[in-house]
Scaffold this active site. Structure first.
Site, PDB file in Angstrom:
ATOM      1  N   TYR A   1     -13.843 -79.356  73.620  1.00  0.00           N
ATOM      2  CA  TYR A   1     -14.045 -80.767  73.286  1.00  0.00           C
ATOM      3  C   TYR A   1     -14.567 -81.537  74.493  1.00  0.00           C
ATOM      4  O   TYR A   1     -14.353 -81.151  75.643  1.00  0.00           O
ATOM      5  CB  TYR A   1     -12.743 -81.411  72.809  1.00  0.00           C
TER       6      TYR A   1
ATOM      7  N   PHE B   1     -13.256 -89.198  79.523  1.00  0.00           N
ATOM      8  CA  PHE B   1     -11.929 -89.132  80.133  1.00  0.00           C
ATOM      9  C   PHE B   1     -11.435 -87.693  80.276  1.00  0.00           C
ATOM     10  O   PHE B   1     -10.534 -87.415  81.058  1.00  0.00           O
ATOM     11  CB  PHE B   1     -10.908 -89.969  79.365  1.00  0.00           C
ATOM     12  N   ASP B   2     -12.034 -86.761  79.530  1.00  0.00           N
ATOM     13  CA  ASP B   2     -11.586 -85.375  79.661  1.00  0.00           C
ATOM     14  C   ASP B   2     -12.585 -84.459  78.971  1.00  0.00           C
ATOM     15  O   ASP B   2     -13.316 -84.871  78.066  1.00  0.00           O
ATOM     16  CB  ASP B   2     -10.202 -85.198  79.034  1.00  0.00           C
TER      17      ASP B   2
ATOM     18  N   ILE C   1      -1.759 -85.265  69.674  1.00  0.00           N
ATOM     19  CA  ILE C   1      -1.645 -86.630  69.174  1.00  0.00           C
ATOM     20  C   ILE C   1      -1.902 -86.610  67.667  1.00  0.00           C
ATOM     21  O   ILE C   1      -2.632 -85.754  67.153  1.00  0.00           O
ATOM     22  CB  ILE C   1      -2.623 -87.576  69.904  1.00  0.00           C
TER      23      ILE C   1
ATOM     24  N   TYR D   1      -2.685 -92.546  72.103  1.00  0.00           N
ATOM     25  CA  TYR D   1      -1.674 -92.744  73.147  1.00  0.00           C
ATOM     26  C   TYR D   1      -1.118 -94.158  73.167  1.00  0.00           C
ATOM     27  O   TYR D   1      -0.357 -94.514  74.065  1.00  0.00           O
ATOM     28  CB  TYR D   1      -2.258 -92.389  74.517  1.00  0.00           C
TER      29      TYR D   1
ATOM     30  N   PHE E   1     -13.517 -87.677  70.156  1.00  0.00           N
ATOM     31  CA  PHE E   1     -13.545 -86.277  70.538  1.00  0.00           C
ATOM     32  C   PHE E   1     -14.700 -85.579  69.827  1.00  0.00           C
ATOM     33  O   PHE E   1     -14.758 -85.587  68.591  1.00  0.00           O
ATOM     34  CB  PHE E   1     -12.245 -85.573  70.156  1.00  0.00           C
TER      35      PHE E   1
END
Length: 562
Positions: free
Chosen positions: A164, A174-175, A194, A220, A237
């Protein structure tokens, strides 16, 4: 206090005038608008944004979310902001920049607030919208691509592996699993993710790409996550599903091709040679016997290969092709294999069985043609001429007598051919044809030889062209019945009491011609007869006399007694 929060002023609204004078309504300058705007701010939406607040009069800054290092979060249109901002934020897009000029009566009025905003101040807000959501929002799924076939989709309790890229709604990354060069591996629908991802991954196919948009309250929430996911952040994502299985899965066997006439199938204890391509579920190749140009060879059902393969190799025919899907608990499990196979990877093998045998297998002989007259058959010491084709069991031709100008010749029992061929020729008559299957322990064994792979089962098509009966090993001539008694007078054709080479040669040739004796086949007759003569000519004077023959017979008798 947060200077964007308002206390409500009930002031009459002044109509807009065309002449210069005090502002009667907000002024919105949309000075940076994104090309794509899938959603605009509406009443009751929650938004997250950055702003700089300055006075219209002198440009002096009175507040800034940038300075606090934290974006501002609020709901629009319900009086939680000053009226001018409630109006000025309507219709904004994520990543849009606006300059909103707010007159006093739509801001803090004639009183101001907190000693920071003076009375009757016109305020200017430079706003960057970062995020937008609503309490009615659900997880949004957009399919980017999907494989042509999809026999199974991800369900709760499945274990999945996926790549992802994670970004905020503003596009800020962010990731990413790609940056770690490792998939994200987890159970689905068991609270390990999540809530929005648990929902968004359901129903995916291996190889499918999706964009999953998760509102903050399914991600979150108000706490955010670490330093990269701020509070109240919508997450996007872009997901590629690489692998999935269920802990209850058994291996899946898909038969692709079965040759006709399969009379024998593999069982535990058999030794098999097969080619394979090994891939992950997304089609990525991790290994291939074809690349090495060498089959994979192993015993079946004895723990020499992974458990799933040991099971999958049962019940196969020579030449059969299968696709075998093996879940990780029947393969390399959570640990994987170094950099080659990731942990918890489902493995897919496309296999092609080249041959198999059992260490106890005999030579398999099938007579395909036999002449009506078959009185003389070959045995050890016979000289034979034969035609042959030698192939692997998948039909690959290795050698053929047709490649040469004349048939092949050998003496049986002289270790000139492999043991399996000796067995295959046994009892053949001239004109007979046979198909002979020779397991490796009757052939070239584990090491192979000159173009024959190690541990290969060989298939021979044989035809016996000519047969010359032989003599026992160590003999040059044998009598086919009783020899003349006494022998010397029979050899002395002219009766002169001595037998020179020419006379000895004539005698031997007469015996052969009349079927009373046999010379060693495959060797020059003159050479054999000369060697026989020299053995009898004890004093090497060029002739044999009766005493020399008697001496030879006496010595032979003494050896027999010993």
């Amino acid at each position: 206090m947060d200077l964007l929060k308002s206390w409500v002023l009930f002031l009459p609204v002044v109509a807009v005038s065309c002449s210069p004078g005090p502002l009667v309504d907000i002024v919105v300058d949309r000075y940076e608008i994104p090309k794509v705007c899938p959603r605009e701010v509406q009443t009751e939406d929650f938004i997250r944004y950055h702003f700089n607040g300055t006075f219209f009069a002198d440009g002096k800054k009175f507040d800034s979310s940038h300075d606090r290092g934290k974006a501002f979060v609020s709901q629009v249109g319900l009086g939680r902001l000053i009226t001018g901002m409630d109006r000025g934020l309507q219709g904004m897009c994520v990543n849009e920049r606006r300059r909103i000029t707010v007159p006093p009566h739509l801001a803090y009025g004639s009183i101001g607030t907190g000693g920071v905003i003076p009375a009757d101040a016109v305020l200017v807000y430079d706003v960057l919208l970062l995020d937008i959501w609503n309490t009615e929002d659900k997880v949004e799924i957009r399919t980017i691509s999907k494989p042509a076939s999809c026999n199974r989709t991800a369900a709760a309790s499945d274990f999945i592996r996926y790549h992802y890229n994670g970004t905020l709604l503003s596009g800020e990354a962010f990731d990413s699993s790609y940056s770690r060069n490792r998939t994200y591996d987890t159970y689905l629908g068991q609270g390990d993710l999540i809530k929005g991802m648990d929902e968004g991954l359901l129903g995916m196919c291996v190889g499918e790409r999706r964009l999953i948009i998760v509102p903050p309250f399914l991600a979150y929430g108000e706490n955010g996550h670490g330093t990269h996911v701020p509070p109240h952040a919508t997450l996007m994502f872009e997901v590629l599903l690489v692998d999935m299985f269920n802990p209850k899965d058994d291996l899946i066997v898909e038969v692709k091709e079965v040759p006709e006439g399969c009379t024998r199938r593999t069982v535990t204890g058999d030794y098999i040679r097969y080619h394979y391509n090994g891939t992950f579920q997304d089609g990525t190749v991790f290994d291939s016997s074809y690349r090495r140009n060498s089959t994979y060879n192993t015993y079946i059902g004895m723990g020499y290969v992974i458990r799933g393969m040991d099971k999958a190799l049962q019940g196969l025919c020579i030449g059969e092709k299968r696709r075998i899907t093996i879940p990780p608990h029947m393969a390399y499990g959570e640990a994987g294999v170094g950099d080659l196979i990731p942990g918890s990877a489902v493995l897919v093998f496309d296999i092609h069985v080249i041959d198999f045998h059992n260490p106890k297998d005999p030579v398999d002989i099938k007579v395909t043609h036999k002449p009506q007259e078959c009185n003389v058959t070959c045995e050890a010491d016979d000289l034979i001429q034969y035609r042959y084709n030698c192939s692997l069991m998948d039909g690959t031709l290795l050698y053929s007598s047709d490649w040469y100008s004349s048939p092949s010749i050998t003496t049986l029992g002289a270790n000139k051919v492999i043991r399996g061929l000796e067995e295959g020729f046994s009892g053949m008559c001239v004109g007979e044809k046979r198909e002979v299957i020779i397991p490796p322990h009757w052939g070239h064994g584990e090491n192979g030889a000159g173009g024959v792979p190690g541990s290969a089962v060989l298939f021979f098509e044989l035809e016996l062209v000519e047969l010359q009966k032989g003599v026992p090993e160590g003999y040059m001539f044998v009598w086919l019945g009783d020899s003349p008694d006494p022998l010397f007078p029979a050899m002395d054709l002219n009766g002169d009491k001595e037998v020179p080479l020419e006379e000895f040669s004539s005698f031997i040739r007469i015996q052969v011609k009349e079927g009373k004796g046999r010379l060693q086949p495959g060797v020059d007759a003159d050479s054999i007869i000369k060697d026989m003569f020299n053995n009898q000519d004890r004093n090497t004077d060029g002739k044999i006399v009766e005493d020399e023959l008697k001496l030879e017979e006496s010595e032979q008798s003494s050896r027999d007694e010993l």
